[in-house]
Motif scaffolding. Structure first.
Motif, PDB file in Angstrom:
ATOM      1  N   THR A  99       0.837  -1.198   0.000  1.00  0.00           N
ATOM      2  CA  THR A  99       0.000   0.000   0.000  1.00  0.00           C
ATOM      3  C   THR A  99       0.873   1.250   0.000  1.00  0.00           C
ATOM      4  OG1 THR A  99      -1.727  -1.162   1.200  1.00  0.00           O
ATOM      5  CG2 THR A  99      -1.789   1.243   1.264  1.00  0.00           C
ATOM      6  N   GLY A 100       0.672   2.125  -0.949  1.00  0.00           N
ATOM      7  CA  GLY A 100       1.450   3.354  -1.041  1.00  0.00           C
ATOM      8  C   GLY A 100       2.749   3.208  -1.783  1.00  0.00           C
ATOM      9  N   ALA A 101       3.015   2.012  -2.364  1.00  0.00           N
ATOM     10  CA  ALA A 101       4.293   1.791  -3.042  1.00  0.00           C
ATOM     11  C   ALA A 101       4.340   2.400  -4.437  1.00  0.00           C
ATOM     12  CB  ALA A 101       4.578   0.288  -3.137  1.00  0.00           C
ATOM     13  N   ALA A 102       3.205   2.840  -4.970  1.00  0.00           N
ATOM     14  CA  ALA A 102       3.166   3.339  -6.348  1.00  0.00           C
ATOM     15  C   ALA A 102       2.315   4.603  -6.439  1.00  0.00           C
ATOM     16  CB  ALA A 102       2.623   2.262  -7.281  1.00  0.00           C
ATOM     17  N   PRO A 103       2.778   5.723  -5.873  1.00  0.00           N
ATOM     18  CA  PRO A 103       1.969   6.947  -5.890  1.00  0.00           C
ATOM     19  C   PRO A 103       1.741   7.514  -7.289  1.00  0.00           C
ATOM     20  CG  PRO A 103       4.168   7.382  -5.025  1.00  0.00           C
ATOM     21  CD  PRO A 103       4.031   5.898  -5.122  1.00  0.00           C
ATOM     22  N   GLU A 104       2.610   7.179  -8.263  1.00  0.00           N
ATOM     23  CA  GLU A 104       2.413   7.683  -9.624  1.00  0.00           C
ATOM     24  C   GLU A 104       1.297   6.957 -10.360  1.00  0.00           C
ATOM     25  OE1 GLU A 104       6.012   7.986 -11.953  1.00  0.00           O
ATOM     26  OE2 GLU A 104       7.204   8.288 -10.143  1.00  0.00           O
ATOM     27  N   GLY A 105       0.968   5.733  -9.900  1.00  0.00           N
ATOM     28  CA  GLY A 105      -0.045   4.930 -10.569  1.00  0.00           C
ATOM     29  C   GLY A 105       0.477   3.548 -10.862  1.00  0.00           C
ATOM     30  N   PRO A 106      -0.381   2.668 -11.389  1.00  0.00           N
ATOM     31  CA  PRO A 106       0.039   1.287 -11.652  1.00  0.00           C
ATOM     32  C   PRO A 106       1.086   1.216 -12.746  1.00  0.00           C
ATOM     33  CG  PRO A 106      -2.150   1.711 -12.558  1.00  0.00           C
ATOM     34  CD  PRO A 106      -1.795   2.901 -11.736  1.00  0.00           C
ATOM     35  N   ALA A 107       2.021   0.265 -12.593  1.00  0.00           N
ATOM     36  CA  ALA A 107       3.092   0.082 -13.561  1.00  0.00           C
ATOM     37  C   ALA A 107       2.953  -1.278 -14.234  1.00  0.00           C
ATOM     38  CB  ALA A 107       4.453   0.181 -12.866  1.00  0.00           C
ATOM     39  N   THR A 108       3.392  -1.368 -15.486  1.00  0.00           N
ATOM     40  CA  THR A 108       3.244  -2.599 -16.244  1.00  0.00           C
ATOM     41  C   THR A 108       4.087  -3.737 -15.665  1.00  0.00           C
ATOM     42  OG1 THR A 108       4.982  -1.857 -17.755  1.00  0.00           O
ATOM     43  CG2 THR A 108       2.720  -1.413 -18.399  1.00  0.00           C
ATOM     44  N   TRP A 109       5.124  -3.398 -14.888  1.00  0.00           N
ATOM     45  CA  TRP A 109       6.011  -4.418 -14.331  1.00  0.00           C
ATOM     46  C   TRP A 109       5.560  -4.891 -12.948  1.00  0.00           C
ATOM     47  CZ3 TRP A 109       7.623  -2.482  -9.783  1.00  0.00           C
ATOM     48  CH2 TRP A 109       7.647  -1.085  -9.657  1.00  0.00           C
ATOM     49  N   ALA A 110       4.382  -4.496 -12.511  1.00  0.00           N
ATOM     50  CA  ALA A 110       3.950  -4.767 -11.141  1.00  0.00           C
ATOM     51  C   ALA A 110       3.896  -6.255 -10.820  1.00  0.00           C
ATOM     52  CB  ALA A 110       2.576  -4.147 -10.879  1.00  0.00           C
ATOM     53  N   SER A 111       3.660  -7.109 -11.824  1.00  0.00           N
ATOM     54  CA  SER A 111       3.594  -8.547 -11.551  1.00  0.00           C
ATOM     55  C   SER A 111       4.951  -9.097 -11.134  1.00  0.00           C
ATOM     56  CB  SER A 111       3.089  -9.304 -12.783  1.00  0.00           C
ATOM     57  OG  SER A 111       3.977  -9.147 -13.874  1.00  0.00           O
ATOM     58  N   GLY A 112       6.019  -8.340 -11.365  1.00  0.00           N
ATOM     59  CA  GLY A 112       7.354  -8.765 -10.963  1.00  0.00           C
ATOM     60  C   GLY A 112       7.783  -8.269  -9.601  1.00  0.00           C
ATOM     61  N   LEU A 113       6.894  -7.606  -8.872  1.00  0.00           N
ATOM     62  CA  LEU A 113       7.268  -7.055  -7.566  1.00  0.00           C
ATOM     63  C   LEU A 113       7.757  -8.113  -6.576  1.00  0.00           C
ATOM     64  CD1 LEU A 113       4.674  -4.200  -6.993  1.00  0.00           C
ATOM     65  CD2 LEU A 113       7.147  -4.010  -6.694  1.00  0.00           C
ATOM     66  N   PRO A 114       7.172  -9.296  -6.511  1.00  0.00           N
ATOM     67  CA  PRO A 114       7.712 -10.298  -5.570  1.00  0.00           C
ATOM     68  C   PRO A 114       9.180 -10.630  -5.841  1.00  0.00           C
ATOM     69  CG  PRO A 114       5.519 -10.933  -6.271  1.00  0.00           C
ATOM     70  CD  PRO A 114       5.914  -9.767  -7.133  1.00  0.00           C
TER      71      PRO A 114
END
Length: 518
Positions: free
Chosen positions: A203-218
């Protein structure tokens, strides 16, 4: 200076300035989050809808817009002048240098700039972690870091696909870096695979908005924890290497104009490799549309099915598409964003299409590195206890001097016939062993995406239940659910699923639930 303040970031946007206005005063910050206290942070649903575009989201200049109203990014290559009365102006300070260097000249310039970019991040005995994928980009950085005296710790993620040769090349490079500590992460570990993007812990890790690479966060947070535990405060990544040293979609268009005879021979090789028809290739080569006109044409097609893979597209903008499950209202909203941007008469980043695309892609990569660092700072290196001082991702290829040296090399020289990334190979000669520079291909990782989709399907399907995107009128959740159950056989079928998962998971973790009245 005399009551004025000059504020700027880097060309690629790894360091980016954002602005807002409050009570008639311009305010600048190096991140979006501090400005939201002045703007209220209302969601711009049209910009959010544009994050559904695939592949890669919205094109430049729309890609840099945060999804929060009232916050704007400083334009690429500009600095912000703030006067004592709170007024502001954006002034250009940087443009691409002319593409005038030969391959030898460009290689020397890149070698000098890249060595300095790595050395400035290195101190004798300082622990530095790095990707060692086996690809030429990350491998070259490892050898430059080793030469600079870094206490190097490398990480290689073994691919699932046995046809992917990355591991063989990574092992070969590791054997030639005996002073470094090398780690290989298992192919089938959960962190490698397509995941649900933003979760409750982000929560709060992406203040600019969703990123296309978000599935790689783990994977990123796990790698950050490992590198931090090894004593590293900086992690080197090869982001930007493909854009500077590889082909862009418009390379054929630029080659035909840079070298009408020799360039056309190389264009024909591209045509045969991609199975383009002669008629389609000639039509694409003959296109003379302006950047604004091309943006308008792309807007008209965003709701169409993806184009055939054998249809060449040499336009300024590599045309993305909205997902098949996007609503007509979402498509219309994104189309308005495009046409409004085109109506403003934007100039491209360079008069040459390939250099424009390369720099636009570099800015996208710079945004990715910036957003990764924001996420890692927020999560405290995945809960390792190292907090906000844990580790930063660093991408030397995105430094101003490195990208300027590479793009100052003539396009026909950067894409010398019969060689893979010749500019980088020549720049790294004498630093990277010749055997390593002989690689002629890249790894492909769709197997990880499909395995992750299979393993996490139930969690992904939960996103279609009471979808926040659907509540905003942006997607048809039933159609999205059907795509998750039957995505299609080709890797590009997964791209709109990834952007939708990023947007849906971001809404659930970064905005209040309108149905929650507690």
């Amino acid at each position: 200076m005399d009551g004025d303040t000059r504020v700027q970031g880097s060309v690629a946007g790894v360091r980016q300035i954002f602005t807002a206005r409050t009570d008639g005063v311009s305010v600048a910050a190096s991140a979006v989050a501090p400005l939201l206290r002045f703007t209220g942070g209302d969601l711009d649903e049209s910009v959010l809808a544009a994050r559904l575009l695939a592949p890669g989201g919205a094109p430049w200049p729309l890609a840099q817009r945060p999804v929060r109203r009232g916050v704007d990014p400083l334009r690429t290559g500009h600095w912000l002048r703030l006067d004592a009365h709170g007024r502001s102006r954006q002034l250009r300070w940087w443009t691409l240098p002319p593409a005038s260097l030969s391959l030898a000249e460009g290689a020397e310039a890149v070698r000098t700039a890249l060595a300095e970019a790595v050395a400035v991040r290195t101190a004798p005995g300082r622990t530095l972690s790095a990707d060692l994928s086996g690809g030429l980009d990350s491998t070259s950085l490892c050898f430059f870091a080793d030469r600079a005296g870094a206490d190097l710790v490398t990480y290689h993620v073994a691919p699932l696909d046995s046809a992917n040769e990355d591991t063989a090349w990574a092992r070969k490079a590791a054997a030639l870096l005996p002073r470094a500590r090398h780690h290989t992460l298992a192919a089938d570990r959960a962190e490698n695979l397509f995941d649900v993007g933003y979760t409750a812990g982000l929560t709060g890790a992406a203040p600019e908005g969703p990123a296309t690479w978000a599935s790689g966060l783990p994977h990123l947070t796990d790698l950050a924890a490992r590198a931090t535990a090894a004593g590293a405060a900086l992690h080197l990544t090869g982001f930007g290497g493909d854009e500077l040293f590889g082909r862009m979609p418009t390379s054929a268009w630029s080659l035909a104009r840079a070298r009408p005879v020799g360039g056309l021979r190389l264009v024909n090789r591209y045509r045969l490799a991609n199975r383009w028809s002669w008629r389609g290739t000639v039509r694409a080569l003959a296109d003379r549309s302006t950047f604004a006109r091309n943006l308008t044409a792309v807007a008209a097609r965003i709701g169409d099915p993806p184009p055939p893979l054998d249809e060449p597209d040499f336009g300024w903008v590599f045309a993305p598409r909205m997902p098949a499950w996007a609503t007509p209202e979402a498509v219309a909203a994104v189309r308005r964003l495009f046409t409004e941007a085109a109506a403003a008469g934007p100039e491209p980043l360079d008069a040459d299409r390939t250099r424009h695309q390369a720099l636009a892609s570099i800015v996208f990569e710079g945004s990715t590195v910036r957003q990764v660092n924001t996420a890692l700072a927020e999560t405290g290196a995945a809960g390792t206890g190292h907090g906000r001082a844990g580790i930063r991702w660093e991408a030397p290829f995105l430094d101003d001097r490195v990208l300027a040296a590479a793009l100052a090399t003539r396009v026909d020289q950067r894409l010398a016939s019969g060689r893979f990334k010749p500019l980088l190979a020549d720049a790294a000669h004498g630093v990277v062993p010749a055997d390593i520079l002989g690689r002629r291909d890249k790894g492909e990782f769709s197997a990880e995406a499909y395995r992750g989709l299979e393993r996490n399907r139930d969690r992904l399907l939960e996103l279609a239940e009471d979808s926040r995107l659907a509540r905003l009128g942006l997607i048809d959740p039933a159609a999205f659910r059907a795509a998750v159950l039957d995505p299609g056989p080709l890797s590009h079928h997964l791209q709109p699923i990834a952007t939708t998962v990023a947007c849906e998971s971001w809404l659930r973790t970064h905005t209040p639930d309108p149905g929650d009245r507690t």
